[in-house]
Design a protein around this motif. Structure first.
Motif, PDB file in Angstrom:
ATOM      1  N   HIS A   1     -33.771 -29.746 -16.222  1.00 45.36           N
ATOM      2  CA  HIS A   1     -34.280 -30.394 -15.014  1.00 45.36           C
ATOM      3  C   HIS A   1     -35.717 -30.864 -15.203  1.00 45.36           C
ATOM      4  O   HIS A   1     -36.158 -31.808 -14.566  1.00 45.36           O
ATOM      5  CB  HIS A   1     -34.173 -29.427 -13.825  1.00 45.36           C
ATOM      6  CG  HIS A   1     -34.397 -30.087 -12.526  1.00 45.36           C
ATOM      7  ND1 HIS A   1     -33.453 -30.886 -11.924  1.00 45.36           N
ATOM      8  CD2 HIS A   1     -35.479 -30.110 -11.713  1.00 45.36           C
ATOM      9  CE1 HIS A   1     -33.933 -31.352 -10.794  1.00 45.36           C
ATOM     10  NE2 HIS A   1     -35.158 -30.895 -10.642  1.00 45.36           N
ATOM     11  N   GLY A   2     -36.465 -30.204 -16.063  1.00 42.65           N
ATOM     12  CA  GLY A   2     -37.854 -30.538 -16.324  1.00 42.65           C
ATOM     13  C   GLY A   2     -38.575 -29.315 -16.847  1.00 42.65           C
ATOM     14  O   GLY A   2     -37.941 -28.374 -17.332  1.00 42.65           O
ATOM     15  N   ILE A   3     -39.900 -29.316 -16.724  1.00 41.35           N
ATOM     16  CA  ILE A   3     -40.692 -28.179 -17.167  1.00 41.35           C
ATOM     17  C   ILE A   3     -41.598 -27.719 -16.032  1.00 41.35           C
ATOM     18  O   ILE A   3     -41.932 -28.498 -15.140  1.00 41.35           O
ATOM     19  CB  ILE A   3     -41.537 -28.514 -18.412  1.00 41.35           C
ATOM     20  CG1 ILE A   3     -42.466 -29.710 -18.130  1.00 41.35           C
ATOM     21  CG2 ILE A   3     -40.650 -28.777 -19.617  1.00 41.35           C
ATOM     22  CD1 ILE A   3     -43.490 -29.980 -19.216  1.00 41.35           C
ATOM     23  N   ILE A   4     -41.969 -26.435 -16.079  1.00 43.31           N
ATOM     24  CA  ILE A   4     -42.923 -25.881 -15.123  1.00 43.31           C
ATOM     25  C   ILE A   4     -43.988 -25.114 -15.898  1.00 43.31           C
ATOM     26  O   ILE A   4     -43.770 -24.715 -17.045  1.00 43.31           O
ATOM     27  CB  ILE A   4     -42.258 -24.944 -14.076  1.00 43.31           C
ATOM     28  CG1 ILE A   4     -41.554 -23.759 -14.742  1.00 43.31           C
ATOM     29  CG2 ILE A   4     -41.331 -25.726 -13.166  1.00 43.31           C
ATOM     30  CD1 ILE A   4     -41.062 -22.696 -13.760  1.00 43.31           C
ATOM     31  N   ASN A   5     -45.127 -24.911 -15.243  1.00 41.61           N
ATOM     32  CA  ASN A   5     -46.210 -24.117 -15.796  1.00 41.61           C
ATOM     33  C   ASN A   5     -46.183 -22.783 -15.069  1.00 41.61           C
ATOM     34  O   ASN A   5     -46.452 -22.720 -13.875  1.00 41.61           O
ATOM     35  CB  ASN A   5     -47.545 -24.832 -15.577  1.00 41.61           C
ATOM     36  CG  ASN A   5     -48.708 -24.087 -16.186  1.00 41.61           C
ATOM     37  OD1 ASN A   5     -48.637 -22.892 -16.469  1.00 41.61           O
ATOM     38  ND2 ASN A   5     -49.807 -24.797 -16.373  1.00 41.61           N
TER      39      ASN A   5
ATOM     40  N   ILE B   1     -45.781 -23.032 -20.496  1.00 40.53           N
ATOM     41  CA  ILE B   1     -44.915 -24.161 -20.162  1.00 40.53           C
ATOM     42  C   ILE B   1     -43.500 -23.792 -20.579  1.00 40.53           C
ATOM     43  O   ILE B   1     -43.266 -23.355 -21.709  1.00 40.53           O
ATOM     44  CB  ILE B   1     -45.362 -25.438 -20.897  1.00 40.53           C
ATOM     45  CG1 ILE B   1     -46.827 -25.741 -20.608  1.00 40.53           C
ATOM     46  CG2 ILE B   1     -44.454 -26.610 -20.550  1.00 40.53           C
ATOM     47  CD1 ILE B   1     -47.144 -26.003 -19.161  1.00 40.53           C
ATOM     48  N   MET B   2     -42.555 -23.937 -19.649  1.00 38.68           N
ATOM     49  CA  MET B   2     -41.164 -23.588 -19.972  1.00 38.68           C
ATOM     50  C   MET B   2     -40.194 -24.564 -19.328  1.00 38.68           C
ATOM     51  O   MET B   2     -40.497 -25.132 -18.278  1.00 38.68           O
ATOM     52  CB  MET B   2     -40.845 -22.157 -19.540  1.00 38.68           C
ATOM     53  CG  MET B   2     -40.770 -21.949 -18.062  1.00 38.68           C
ATOM     54  SD  MET B   2     -40.375 -20.254 -17.620  1.00 38.68           S
ATOM     55  CE  MET B   2     -41.736 -19.390 -18.329  1.00 38.68           C
ATOM     56  N   PRO B   3     -39.043 -24.751 -19.968  1.00 33.60           N
ATOM     57  CA  PRO B   3     -38.039 -25.637 -19.380  1.00 33.60           C
ATOM     58  C   PRO B   3     -37.340 -24.968 -18.195  1.00 33.60           C
ATOM     59  O   PRO B   3     -37.228 -23.744 -18.141  1.00 33.60           O
ATOM     60  CB  PRO B   3     -37.047 -25.859 -20.528  1.00 33.60           C
ATOM     61  CG  PRO B   3     -37.173 -24.634 -21.375  1.00 33.60           C
ATOM     62  CD  PRO B   3     -38.617 -24.203 -21.248  1.00 33.60           C
ATOM     63  N   VAL B   4     -36.911 -25.800 -17.262  1.00 28.62           N
ATOM     64  CA  VAL B   4     -36.070 -25.340 -16.156  1.00 28.62           C
ATOM     65  C   VAL B   4     -34.678 -25.907 -16.419  1.00 28.62           C
ATOM     66  O   VAL B   4     -34.490 -27.125 -16.467  1.00 28.62           O
ATOM     67  CB  VAL B   4     -36.599 -25.814 -14.792  1.00 28.62           C
ATOM     68  CG1 VAL B   4     -35.621 -25.427 -13.686  1.00 28.62           C
ATOM     69  CG2 VAL B   4     -37.967 -25.225 -14.522  1.00 28.62           C
ATOM     70  N   ILE B   5     -33.732 -25.010 -16.611  1.00 26.68           N
ATOM     71  CA  ILE B   5     -32.363 -25.395 -16.919  1.00 26.68           C
ATOM     72  C   ILE B   5     -31.563 -25.429 -15.627  1.00 26.68           C
ATOM     73  O   ILE B   5     -31.494 -24.434 -14.901  1.00 26.68           O
ATOM     74  CB  ILE B   5     -31.730 -24.396 -17.902  1.00 26.68           C
ATOM     75  CG1 ILE B   5     -32.506 -24.406 -19.217  1.00 26.68           C
ATOM     76  CG2 ILE B   5     -30.253 -24.708 -18.129  1.00 26.68           C
ATOM     77  CD1 ILE B   5     -32.146 -23.280 -20.155  1.00 26.68           C
ATOM     78  N   ASP B   6     -30.982 -26.580 -15.325  1.00 26.01           N
ATOM     79  CA  ASP B   6     -30.084 -26.699 -14.180  1.00 26.01           C
ATOM     80  C   ASP B   6     -28.780 -26.017 -14.602  1.00 26.01           C
ATOM     81  O   ASP B   6     -27.973 -26.587 -15.330  1.00 26.01           O
ATOM     82  CB  ASP B   6     -29.852 -28.171 -13.846  1.00 26.01           C
ATOM     83  CG  ASP B   6     -28.924 -28.384 -12.664  1.00 26.01           C
ATOM     84  OD1 ASP B   6     -28.252 -27.420 -12.224  1.00 26.01           O
ATOM     85  OD2 ASP B   6     -28.845 -29.524 -12.182  1.00 26.01           O
TER      86      ASP B   6
END
Length: 152
Positions: free
Chosen positions: A48-52, A57-62
């Motif tokens: 879905h994108g990345i967050i801090n 910094i890590m990926p957000v997996i849908d």
């Protein structure tokens, strides 16, 4: 008194598209409310994108998309379950967290083989509990890179 820690498995369950899934609680770092993720070019459709998260910094997996159940339209009711697999962290976007629970290590049953190769399987066990069947997910296989240690 006998030690039952090795005879039990502690899990956390969550909902995705009306279905219940779970993961081993030992891989969960935290559970947080939905926050907007920054899209990344050339990432897989299920990212879905990345967050801090406090400087990391890590990926957000849908997770709905990763499991082939369609894409999630995130809202404030969604939750990010932050997981860690070895040196990799990711946020799993789920509809909502249900509960944490402990089951006897003998209760999970092997997931039926439905044509996927071993490396493509995300579910390693089915847990029949209180009239429900909860699929236990393999966190290492949900990560964008796929399994690292198993590929060697």
């Amino acid at each position: 008194m006998t030690d039952t820690t090795q005879d039990a498995v502690e899990l956390i369950s969550f909902e995705i598209g009306g279905q219940e899934f779970c993961i081993d609680i030992s891989v969960v770092r935290e559970i947080r409310g939905w926050s907007v993720a920054t899209p990344m070019p050339q990432s897989p459709e299920f990212v879905h994108g990345i967050i801090n998260l406090r400087g990391s910094i890590m990926p957000v997996i849908d997770l709905r998309a990763r499991l082939g159940l369609g894409a999630t339209e995130p809202s404030s009711r969604h939750v990010i379950v932050v997981v860690q697999d070895a040196d990799r962290c990711a946020g799993l976007l789920v509809d909502g967290v249900q509960e944490t629970f402990t089951v006897e290590a003998t209760l999970p049953q092997a997931a039926p083989e439905l044509g996927a190769t071993v490396d493509e399987r995300f579910v390693d066990a089915i847990i029949p509990m209180d009239g429900r069947m909860i699929s236990r997910l393999i966190v290492s296989r949900l990560m964008p890179d796929g399994p690292r240690a198993e590929a060697a």
